[in-house]
Design a protein around this motif. Structure first.
Motif, PDB file in Angstrom:
ATOM      1  N   VAL A   1       0.834  -1.207   0.000  1.00 38.04           N
ATOM      2  CA  VAL A   1       0.000   0.000   0.000  1.00 38.04           C
ATOM      3  C   VAL A   1       0.866   1.253   0.000  1.00 38.04           C
ATOM      4  O   VAL A   1       0.615   2.213  -0.747  1.00 38.04           O
ATOM      5  N   ARG A   2       1.885   1.264   0.844  1.00 40.47           N
ATOM      6  CA  ARG A   2       2.747   2.449   0.932  1.00 40.47           C
ATOM      7  C   ARG A   2       3.462   2.734  -0.390  1.00 40.47           C
ATOM      8  O   ARG A   2       3.681   3.886  -0.759  1.00 40.47           O
ATOM      9  N   ALA A   3       3.819   1.671  -1.115  1.00 42.58           N
ATOM     10  CA  ALA A   3       4.594   1.847  -2.339  1.00 42.58           C
ATOM     11  C   ALA A   3       3.724   2.023  -3.576  1.00 42.58           C
ATOM     12  O   ALA A   3       4.241   2.407  -4.630  1.00 42.58           O
ATOM     13  N   SER A   4       2.435   1.738  -3.458  1.00 40.25           N
ATOM     14  CA  SER A   4       1.577   1.702  -4.647  1.00 40.25           C
ATOM     15  C   SER A   4       0.875   3.035  -4.896  1.00 40.25           C
ATOM     16  O   SER A   4       0.195   3.556  -4.011  1.00 40.25           O
ATOM     17  N   PRO A   5       0.977   3.557  -6.115  1.00 37.04           N
ATOM     18  CA  PRO A   5       0.178   4.724  -6.482  1.00 37.04           C
ATOM     19  C   PRO A   5      -1.247   4.348  -6.898  1.00 37.04           C
ATOM     20  O   PRO A   5      -2.066   5.223  -7.174  1.00 37.04           O
ATOM     21  N   VAL A   6      -1.523   3.029  -6.942  1.00 35.71           N
ATOM     22  CA  VAL A   6      -2.832   2.517  -7.349  1.00 35.71           C
ATOM     23  C   VAL A   6      -3.588   2.048  -6.104  1.00 35.71           C
ATOM     24  O   VAL A   6      -2.991   1.407  -5.230  1.00 35.71           O
ATOM     25  N   PRO A   7      -4.899   2.339  -5.973  1.00 36.91           N
ATOM     26  CA  PRO A   7      -5.673   1.818  -4.835  1.00 36.91           C
ATOM     27  C   PRO A   7      -5.603   0.295  -4.766  1.00 36.91           C
ATOM     28  O   PRO A   7      -5.699  -0.390  -5.791  1.00 36.91           O
ATOM     29  N   ILE A   8      -5.452  -0.233  -3.557  1.00 37.16           N
ATOM     30  CA  ILE A   8      -5.315  -1.670  -3.344  1.00 37.16           C
ATOM     31  C   ILE A   8      -6.614  -2.218  -2.757  1.00 37.16           C
ATOM     32  O   ILE A   8      -7.196  -1.647  -1.833  1.00 37.16           O
ATOM     33  N   ALA A   9      -7.046  -3.361  -3.309  1.00 42.08           N
ATOM     34  CA  ALA A   9      -8.254  -4.056  -2.844  1.00 42.08           C
ATOM     35  C   ALA A   9      -7.907  -5.477  -2.466  1.00 42.08           C
ATOM     36  O   ALA A   9      -6.983  -6.075  -3.023  1.00 42.08           O
ATOM     37  N   CYS A  10      -8.667  -6.039  -1.522  1.00 35.57           N
ATOM     38  CA  CYS A  10      -8.487  -7.444  -1.179  1.00 35.57           C
ATOM     39  C   CYS A  10      -9.691  -7.919  -0.375  1.00 35.57           C
ATOM     40  O   CYS A  10     -10.500  -7.113   0.087  1.00 35.57           O
ATOM     41  N   GLY A  11      -9.804  -9.248  -0.220  1.00 26.06           N
ATOM     42  CA  GLY A  11     -10.813  -9.759   0.686  1.00 26.06           C
ATOM     43  C   GLY A  11     -11.613 -10.952   0.249  1.00 26.06           C
ATOM     44  O   GLY A  11     -12.367 -11.502   1.048  1.00 26.06           O
ATOM     45  N   GLU A  12     -11.465 -11.441  -0.988  1.00 29.01           N
ATOM     46  CA  GLU A  12     -12.282 -12.577  -1.380  1.00 29.01           C
ATOM     47  C   GLU A  12     -11.922 -13.837  -0.601  1.00 29.01           C
ATOM     48  O   GLU A  12     -12.744 -14.755  -0.503  1.00 29.01           O
ATOM     49  N   ARG A  13     -10.700 -13.883  -0.041  1.00 30.06           N
ATOM     50  CA  ARG A  13     -10.288 -15.026   0.767  1.00 30.06           C
ATOM     51  C   ARG A  13     -10.105 -14.645   2.233  1.00 30.06           C
ATOM     52  O   ARG A  13      -9.303 -15.247   2.949  1.00 30.06           O
ATOM     53  N   LEU A  14     -10.888 -13.673   2.672  1.00 29.61           N
ATOM     54  CA  LEU A  14     -10.985 -13.315   4.090  1.00 29.61           C
ATOM     55  C   LEU A  14     -12.427 -13.536   4.508  1.00 29.61           C
ATOM     56  O   LEU A  14     -13.346 -13.255   3.734  1.00 29.61           O
ATOM     57  N   TYR A  15     -12.645 -14.008   5.734  1.00 31.96           N
ATOM     58  CA  TYR A  15     -13.960 -14.562   6.053  1.00 31.96           C
ATOM     59  C   TYR A  15     -14.641 -13.941   7.271  1.00 31.96           C
ATOM     60  O   TYR A  15     -15.721 -14.383   7.655  1.00 31.96           O
ATOM     61  N   SER A  16     -14.038 -12.921   7.878  1.00 32.24           N
ATOM     62  CA  SER A  16     -14.626 -12.355   9.090  1.00 32.24           C
ATOM     63  C   SER A  16     -14.077 -10.958   9.320  1.00 32.24           C
ATOM     64  O   SER A  16     -13.091 -10.543   8.691  1.00 32.24           O
ATOM     65  N   ARG A  17     -14.701 -10.236  10.270  1.00 32.44           N
ATOM     66  CA  ARG A  17     -14.165  -8.940  10.682  1.00 32.44           C
ATOM     67  C   ARG A  17     -12.727  -9.074  11.178  1.00 32.44           C
ATOM     68  O   ARG A  17     -11.876  -8.231  10.894  1.00 32.44           O
ATOM     69  N   ALA A  18     -12.460 -10.128  11.921  1.00 34.45           N
ATOM     70  CA  ALA A  18     -11.106 -10.323  12.451  1.00 34.45           C
ATOM     71  C   ALA A  18     -10.094 -10.488  11.324  1.00 34.45           C
ATOM     72  O   ALA A  18      -8.952 -10.010  11.420  1.00 34.45           O
ATOM     73  N   ASP A  19     -10.493 -11.163  10.234  1.00 30.59           N
ATOM     74  CA  ASP A  19      -9.602 -11.319   9.090  1.00 30.59           C
ATOM     75  C   ASP A  19      -9.348  -9.985   8.394  1.00 30.59           C
ATOM     76  O   ASP A  19      -8.242  -9.731   7.884  1.00 30.59           O
TER      77      ASP A  19
END
Length: 415
Positions: A258-276
C-alpha cells in the motif's frame, strides 16, 4: 460475446414487484412469531455452485448460496451439519442463529464453515423479508442509493483478445470491467512479463476510454516483490483498483504494498470475518471485497462494511457466483453508505453451458441500465428462484475444480 449481449436485458424494470410463489399474503404478527424451520435442503447446480433452501412450517421459504468454488460437496456436508442447529428454530432470530452457526463448535472459522453459515444466513434474511413483506435492504436500515454500479469480467490471453472482450462489455452497457493481470507469474517478473501486464491493461484502457473504469486482478499470483515491481508501471493507466496483490497468508506485507503503490489496493475474497479484515484495513487497503457466500453472509458483511467505513475504505463485494449470492450482495449494496461497485458473473468465463439467469423466473431485477442495477422493492432478497430448474440441475450436479498450474521448472504455480 453475442451470448453476453443476449443475457443483459434492456426491458424496463416492472413498476410492481412480482409476488413470490410462497408469498401470497403477509402473515400477522402472531403468525410470524410461530414460524419454525422445518428443513434445510442443498442443491449442487452447474456450473460450480451450491444453493440452499430453508423451509418453514408456514410455507415461507428462503434461498441462499453457500459454496466454496471447487469444494461444493464439502460445504454441502457442512450445511447438513449446521441444520441440526436450525430445524425447529425461529428463522427470525437471525443474529442468534448466526452466533450458534459460527461459534457453537470449538473449532471455528475457515472458508468451509464460514461459507456454509453464509448461505444459510442469506436464506434467513430472505425468509424474514418475505414474512414482513419488505426487501432485505429495508431491514438493514433502508436504502441509501437508487442504483448499484456493476462491473463485468473480460477474458483473453492476448491484448487484442482482451480489447475485443472489453468492447463487448461496453456495447452491453457496462461502465467498468475487470481483467486478470496475467497468467502464471514468475516470483520476480522479467521485463517482458511486466510489459505484458501493462500491455493487457493498456489495451483495455484504449477501448473503454477515460470515462469508464478498469480494475486489475493480481489473483494472488504475484509475490510481494513482483507486485512492487509492476504496480508503479500500471499507475499511468489509472486502474480503479488492483485486487489481491499478495496472497492472504502474506497480509503482513500489505502495508508495504500500500505504501509503495500509487494505485488503490483491494483485497478480501479469501478473508472470512471482521477479524480477518482488520489487519488489511490497518495496512491501509482502499477497498474491501468480502464475498456474501464466504464471509458469513449478509450479517457479517454488513459489519465488515461498517468496519471498513471507520478506516475510510470502500466496499466492493466479490461475487463471481450465482443469482442468489448476487441478489444478497445487491441488498447490502442498496443499504451501505461506503459501497463502491459490485462484481457480477453474467457471461463470465467460468459459466460454461449454464448461466446465472438460468435459475431465476424473472430476469428483470438483473437488467443493467447505464452500467447499473436499479433498486427493487420485492420482499426478501427480491428474486424468484426457479425451483424446478434448480432441482433438475441438482440431479445432474457438477464436480468443478480449479485448474492446477505449474511453472516451467515443474513447481506449483498460483492460479
Amino acid at each position: 460475446m453475442e451470448r453476453l449481449q443476449d443475457l443483459v436485458l434492456t426491458a424496463p424494470r416492472p413498476r410492481t414487484p412480482t409476488p413470490h410463489p410462497d408469498q401470497h399474503r403477509t402473515p400477522t404478527s402472531e403468525e410470524r412469531t410461530a414460524l419454525k424451520i422445518t428443513a434445510v435442503e442443498t442443491f449442487l447446480v452447474p456450473p460450480r455452485w451450491l444453493f440452499c433452501r430453508v423451509s418453514t412450517d408456514e410455507g415461507v421459504t428462503g434461498w441462499g448460496e453457500p459454496v466454496v468454488e471447487g469444494r461444493a460437496e464439502t460445504v454441502r456436508t457442512a450445511v447438513a451439519e449446521l441444520s441440526d442447529l436450525l430445524v425447529g428454530a425461529d428463522p427470525g432470530r437471525i443474529e442468534d442463529l448466526w452466533q450458534l452457526m459460527t461459534k457453537s463448535a470449538f473449532y471455528r472459522g475457515g472458508p468451509v464453515l464460514s461459507s456454509a453459515a453464509a448461505g444459510i444466513d442469506q436464506a434467513l434474511w430472505d425468509i424474514l423479508g418475505k414474512s414482513l413483506g419488505v426487501p432485505v435492504h429495508q431491514l438493514l436500515g433502508g436504502a441509501v442509493r437508487d442504483r448499484v454500479r456493476v462491473y463485468g469480467w473480460i477474458g483473453g490471453d492476448e491484448p487484442a483478445e482482451v480489447a475485443d472482450a472489453a468492447a463487448a462489455q461496453v456495447a452491453a452497457g457496462l461502465t467498468a470491467v475487470k481483467v486478470n493481470a496475467s497468467g502464471r507469474m514468475s516470483p520476480v517478473p522479467t521485463r517482458a512479463e511486466t510489459a505484458a501486464v501493462v500491455d493487457r491493461v493498456a489495451a483495455v484502457r484504449e477501448v473503454i476510454g477515460d470515462d469508464r473504469d478498469v480494475a486489475v486482478d493480481f489473483h494472488g499470483r504475484f509475490t510481494t516483490a513482483a507486485a512492487l515491481r509492476v504496480l508503479p508501471e500500471l499507475a499511468p493507466l489509472h486502474p480503479l483498483f488492483v485486487e489481491e496483490p499478495v496472497l492472504p497468508e502474506h497480509r503482513e506485507r500489505l502495508a508495504d504494498v500500500v505504501r509503495a503503490s500509487p494505485v488503490p489496493i483491494a483485497c478480501g475474497e479469501r478473508l472470512y470475518s471482521r477479524a480477518d479484515f482488520l489487519p488489511a484495513l490497518r495496512a491501509g487497503v482502499a477497498v474491501v471485497q468480502p464475498d456474501l457466500s464466504h464471509a458469513g453472509g449478509i450479517s457479517e458483511v454488513r459489519r465488515i462494511a461498517s468496519l471498513a467505513e471507520v478506516h475510510d475504505a470502500l466496499l466492493a463485494p466479490h461475487c463471481p457466483l450465482g443469482p442468489i449470492a448476487l441478489a444478497a450482495s445487491l441488498q447490502v449494496a442498496f443499504a451501505t453508505p461506503n459501497f463502491l461497485i459490485q462484481e457480477q458473473s453474467i457471461g463470465i468465463h467460468y459459466n460454461t453451458g449454464t448461466e446465472l439467469l438460468d435459475y431465476v423466473l424473472d430476469r428483470a431485477p438483473f437488467t443493467f441500465h447505464d452500467g447499473a442495477v436499479r433498486r427493487w422493492d420485492a420482499p426478501g432478497l427480491g428474486i424468484e428462484v426457479d425451483e424446478d430448474a434448480v432441482r433438475r440441475a441438482d440431479a445432474v450436479g457438477h464436480r468443478w475444480r480449479p485448474p492446477v498450474w505449474r511453472h516451467a521448472d515443474g513447481s506449483f504455480a498460483e492460479w
